[in-house]
Design a protein around this motif. Structure first.
Motif, PDB file in Angstrom:
ATOM      1  N   LYS A  90     -39.861  57.507  52.062  1.00 21.80           N
ATOM      2  CA  LYS A  90     -39.873  58.826  51.416  1.00 21.80           C
ATOM      3  C   LYS A  90     -40.094  59.936  52.434  1.00 21.80           C
ATOM      4  CE  LYS A  90     -41.429  57.096  46.925  1.00 21.80           C
ATOM      5  NZ  LYS A  90     -42.524  57.052  45.928  1.00 21.80           N
ATOM      6  N   ALA A  91     -40.878  59.656  53.490  1.00 17.65           N
ATOM      7  CA  ALA A  91     -41.091  60.652  54.546  1.00 17.65           C
ATOM      8  C   ALA A  91     -39.807  60.955  55.296  1.00 17.65           C
ATOM      9  CB  ALA A  91     -42.165  60.150  55.514  1.00 17.65           C
ATOM     10  N   ASN A  92     -38.882  60.005  55.296  1.00 24.38           N
ATOM     11  CA  ASN A  92     -37.590  60.202  55.955  1.00 24.38           C
ATOM     12  C   ASN A  92     -36.496  60.642  54.974  1.00 24.38           C
ATOM     13  OD1 ASN A  92     -37.608  59.169  58.987  1.00 24.38           O
ATOM     14  ND2 ASN A  92     -39.004  57.881  57.824  1.00 24.38           N
ATOM     15  N   GLY A  93     -36.917  61.094  53.811  1.00 22.31           N
ATOM     16  CA  GLY A  93     -35.967  61.667  52.867  1.00 22.31           C
ATOM     17  C   GLY A  93     -35.309  60.672  51.930  1.00 22.31           C
ATOM     18  N   VAL A  94     -35.800  59.419  51.877  1.00 28.54           N
ATOM     19  CA  VAL A  94     -35.224  58.406  50.995  1.00 28.54           C
ATOM     20  C   VAL A  94     -36.083  58.339  49.732  1.00 28.54           C
ATOM     21  CG1 VAL A  94     -34.539  55.999  50.723  1.00 28.54           C
ATOM     22  CG2 VAL A  94     -34.375  57.103  52.969  1.00 28.54           C
ATOM     23  N   SER A  95     -35.579  58.892  48.647  1.00 24.30           N
ATOM     24  CA  SER A  95     -36.328  58.883  47.395  1.00 24.30           C
ATOM     25  C   SER A  95     -36.233  57.515  46.729  1.00 24.30           C
ATOM     26  CB  SER A  95     -35.788  59.960  46.449  1.00 24.30           C
ATOM     27  OG  SER A  95     -34.475  59.628  46.041  1.00 24.30           O
ATOM     28  N   LEU A  96     -37.053  57.335  45.724  1.00 23.23           N
ATOM     29  CA  LEU A  96     -37.054  56.059  44.999  1.00 23.23           C
ATOM     30  C   LEU A  96     -35.709  55.821  44.322  1.00 23.23           C
ATOM     31  CD1 LEU A  96     -38.792  53.624  44.110  1.00 23.23           C
ATOM     32  CD2 LEU A  96     -39.445  54.940  42.094  1.00 23.23           C
ATOM     33  N   TYR A  97     -35.072  56.898  43.868  1.00 17.71           N
ATOM     34  CA  TYR A  97     -33.782  56.755  43.198  1.00 17.71           C
ATOM     35  C   TYR A  97     -32.708  56.222  44.149  1.00 17.71           C
ATOM     36  CZ  TYR A  97     -35.857  59.502  39.435  1.00 17.71           C
ATOM     37  OH  TYR A  97     -36.673  59.951  38.420  1.00 17.71           O
ATOM     38  N   LYS A  98     -32.812  56.576  45.437  1.00 19.34           N
ATOM     39  CA  LYS A  98     -31.826  56.100  46.407  1.00 19.34           C
ATOM     40  C   LYS A  98     -32.006  54.618  46.740  1.00 19.34           C
ATOM     41  CE  LYS A  98     -31.027  60.555  48.658  1.00 19.34           C
ATOM     42  NZ  LYS A  98     -31.077  61.309  49.936  1.00 19.34           N
ATOM     43  N   MET A  99     -33.180  54.054  46.371  1.00 12.84           N
ATOM     44  CA  MET A  99     -33.413  52.624  46.611  1.00 12.84           C
ATOM     45  C   MET A  99     -32.957  51.764  45.426  1.00 12.84           C
ATOM     46  SD  MET A  99     -37.286  52.804  48.107  1.00 12.84           S
ATOM     47  CE  MET A  99     -37.862  54.275  48.951  1.00 12.84           C
ATOM     48  N   LEU A 100     -32.540  52.402  44.333  1.00 15.02           N
ATOM     49  CA  LEU A 100     -32.226  51.664  43.112  1.00 15.02           C
ATOM     50  C   LEU A 100     -30.966  50.805  43.170  1.00 15.02           C
ATOM     51  CD1 LEU A 100     -33.177  54.153  40.248  1.00 15.02           C
ATOM     52  CD2 LEU A 100     -34.428  52.163  41.078  1.00 15.02           C
ATOM     53  N   PRO A 101     -29.938  51.128  43.983  1.00 15.57           N
ATOM     54  CA  PRO A 101     -28.712  50.293  43.939  1.00 15.57           C
ATOM     55  C   PRO A 101     -28.960  48.809  44.134  1.00 15.57           C
ATOM     56  CG  PRO A 101     -28.257  52.306  45.130  1.00 15.57           C
ATOM     57  CD  PRO A 101     -29.721  52.320  44.839  1.00 15.57           C
ATOM     58  N   ALA A 102     -29.861  48.426  45.068  1.00 18.88           N
ATOM     59  CA  ALA A 102     -30.113  46.997  45.315  1.00 18.88           C
ATOM     60  C   ALA A 102     -30.766  46.315  44.114  1.00 18.88           C
ATOM     61  CB  ALA A 102     -30.964  46.821  46.580  1.00 18.88           C
ATOM     62  N   PRO A 103     -31.897  46.832  43.578  1.00 12.79           N
ATOM     63  CA  PRO A 103     -32.475  46.176  42.389  1.00 12.79           C
ATOM     64  C   PRO A 103     -31.571  46.256  41.167  1.00 12.79           C
ATOM     65  CG  PRO A 103     -33.681  48.180  42.919  1.00 12.79           C
ATOM     66  CD  PRO A 103     -32.781  47.901  44.077  1.00 12.79           C
ATOM     67  N   LEU A 104     -30.796  47.345  41.043  1.00 11.03           N
ATOM     68  CA  LEU A 104     -29.865  47.441  39.922  1.00 11.03           C
ATOM     69  C   LEU A 104     -28.793  46.362  40.006  1.00 11.03           C
ATOM     70  CD1 LEU A 104     -29.200  51.236  39.187  1.00 11.03           C
ATOM     71  CD2 LEU A 104     -29.901  49.467  37.561  1.00 11.03           C
ATOM     72  N   ALA A 105     -28.237  46.170  41.207  1.00 12.36           N
ATOM     73  CA  ALA A 105     -27.227  45.130  41.389  1.00 12.36           C
ATOM     74  C   ALA A 105     -27.813  43.750  41.141  1.00 12.36           C
ATOM     75  CB  ALA A 105     -26.641  45.218  42.801  1.00 12.36           C
ATOM     76  N   PHE A 106     -29.036  43.531  41.628  1.00 12.39           N
ATOM     77  CA  PHE A 106     -29.707  42.239  41.437  1.00 12.39           C
ATOM     78  C   PHE A 106     -29.967  41.971  39.951  1.00 12.39           C
ATOM     79  CE2 PHE A 106     -33.872  40.162  40.838  1.00 12.39           C
ATOM     80  CZ  PHE A 106     -33.565  38.909  41.335  1.00 12.39           C
TER      81      PHE A 106
END
Length: 388
Positions: A90-106
């Motif tokens: 998150k400090a590098n600009g990666v929000s939680l929403y941007k991490m969702l593709p992997a768990p969504l695909a899984f």
């Protein structure tokens, strides 16, 4: 971002495989003991029981895949939160929403996998299980009696012998009571008998010598004396706990459940309770696969909220949350089968409740805020540590 998604997806798969293996292993131990007790007096080997368990695997996977999906997502994001990886991202600009593709695909893959099992795999596994179970009983079973003990392994038939030699198949003071015909009772008594179990012809032959037959039908009693009298029994009937002719809703493929729901003439002559079970089973087969996606998304904000929690406590927490979900689901199944409420309401309710909490929790987690009750729980935990 692609590297991040691949790493998250890979960790999810590892935890999913480990969780499914552990849960199946625990179920295997319990089921093998149960199946072994069923064939206690029969010549059924370890690998035969293992084969039977393999055909039951789709039934177990339908139940454990949702919890395995939830545990995989929860433990992955709990570790990332505990190791401050989420904070660094998150400090590098990666929000939680941007991490969702992997768990969504899984979670989507888990949903499709579970849907395949509920649509086709479950019915195939149960059909093969019944077929193999009956085959093993017919080809491997041996009928054994204990002296001085009434044996009721065959439905409607009671065996007794005062002295038994199972090696030679010799019985002394033998007694057989047959109540398989409604309204008629037949008793065969003889001082000696010979018993033979023949796997090749899948039958048991019991030959009585110098005895009497007592046949009672209503108020009429007939007594016959004989020199030699033999009865034959099917070894497959040793499986008295299984009705192979009964068409159960839980053993049907999803397509047949849908056909019966649309037209009751597809299964004529059945009562209202059967049609309620079909309706409930239909929605159960749909909502459980969707539950993989719902529980997976629900686990993300929960893991973010309880950052710093140890893995073992996280495991207990996620199991407890799944227990709440499954309790709601079980209540929906029971009420649907009893006709108290429409099955659609009872079985969709847990998914709607958990997805609602997931969406609100995701919003809080993305803003790094926690609901009031979570603050209270964390405060309570810190107070306990301080007092210790």
């Amino acid at each position: 971002m692609q590297i991040l998604h691949r790493q998250i997806f890979r960790e999810l798969l590892k935890l999913f495989g480990l969780t499914v293996s552990c849960l199946l292993g625990l179920i295997l131990i319990g089921r093998m003991l149960q199946l072994r007790s069923l064939f206690l007096s029969q010549d059924i080997g370890f690998f035969n029981i293992l084969q039977l368990f393999f055909y039951l695997t789709p039934f177990f996977l339908l139940l454990i895949t949702p919890i395995a999906t939830m545990l995989s997502v929860f433990l992955t994001f709990l570790r990332m939160s505990t190791d401050n990886e989420l904070t660094a991202l998150k400090a590098n600009g990666v929000s939680l929403y941007k991490m969702l593709p992997a768990p969504l695909a899984f979670c989507t893959l888990c949903t499709l996998f579970t849907l395949f099992i509920s649509s086709w795999g479950l019915a195939w596994g149960m059909d093969m299980f019944k077929t193999k179970l009956y085959q093993f009983a017919r080809t491997h079973s041996k009928f054994a009696l204990q002296p001085g003990v009434f044996n009721k392994e065959f439905p409607g038939i009671t065996f007794y012998a005062h002295q038994v030699d199972n090696e030679k198949g010799e019985l002394k003071f033998a007694f057989v009571r047959d109540e398989s015909i409604k309204g008629t009772s037949v008793v065969v008594v003889a001082p000696e008998a010979q018993i033979e179990s023949t796997a090749a012809t899948a039958e048991i032959r019991i030959t009585f010598k110098n005895g009497n037959i007592f046949r009672k039908s209503g108020e009429e009693l007939n007594i016959l004396k004989f020199g030699t009298y033999a009865i034959r029994l099917d070894l497959g009937k040793l499986l008295m706990g299984f009705n192979f002719n009964e068409d159960k809703a839980k053993d049907m493929p999803l397509s047949r459940l849908s056909a019966i729901r649309s037209d009751h003439n597809e299964a004529p002559g059945r009562g209202d309770r059967f049609y309620r079970k079909v309706n409930t089973e239909y929605f159960k087969r749909i909502t459980l696969p969707i539950g993989c996606l719902v529980l997976g998304m629900f686990a993300i904000p929960i893991a973010s909220a309880f950052r710093g929690l140890k893995q073992q406590y996280g495991l207990l927490l996620s199991m407890g949350l799944f227990l709440v979900y499954y309790t709601m689901f079980s209540v929906g199944v029971s009420m649907g089968e009893s006709g108290a409420i429409p099955p659609a309401y009872g079985l969709w309710a847990p998914n709607f409740v958990y997805i609602f909490v997931a969406l609100i929790g995701m919003r809080y987690a993305n803003k790094e805020r926690m609901p009031t009750f979570v603050h209270w729980l964390m405060h309570l935990r810190f107070n306990k540590r301080a007092s210790a």
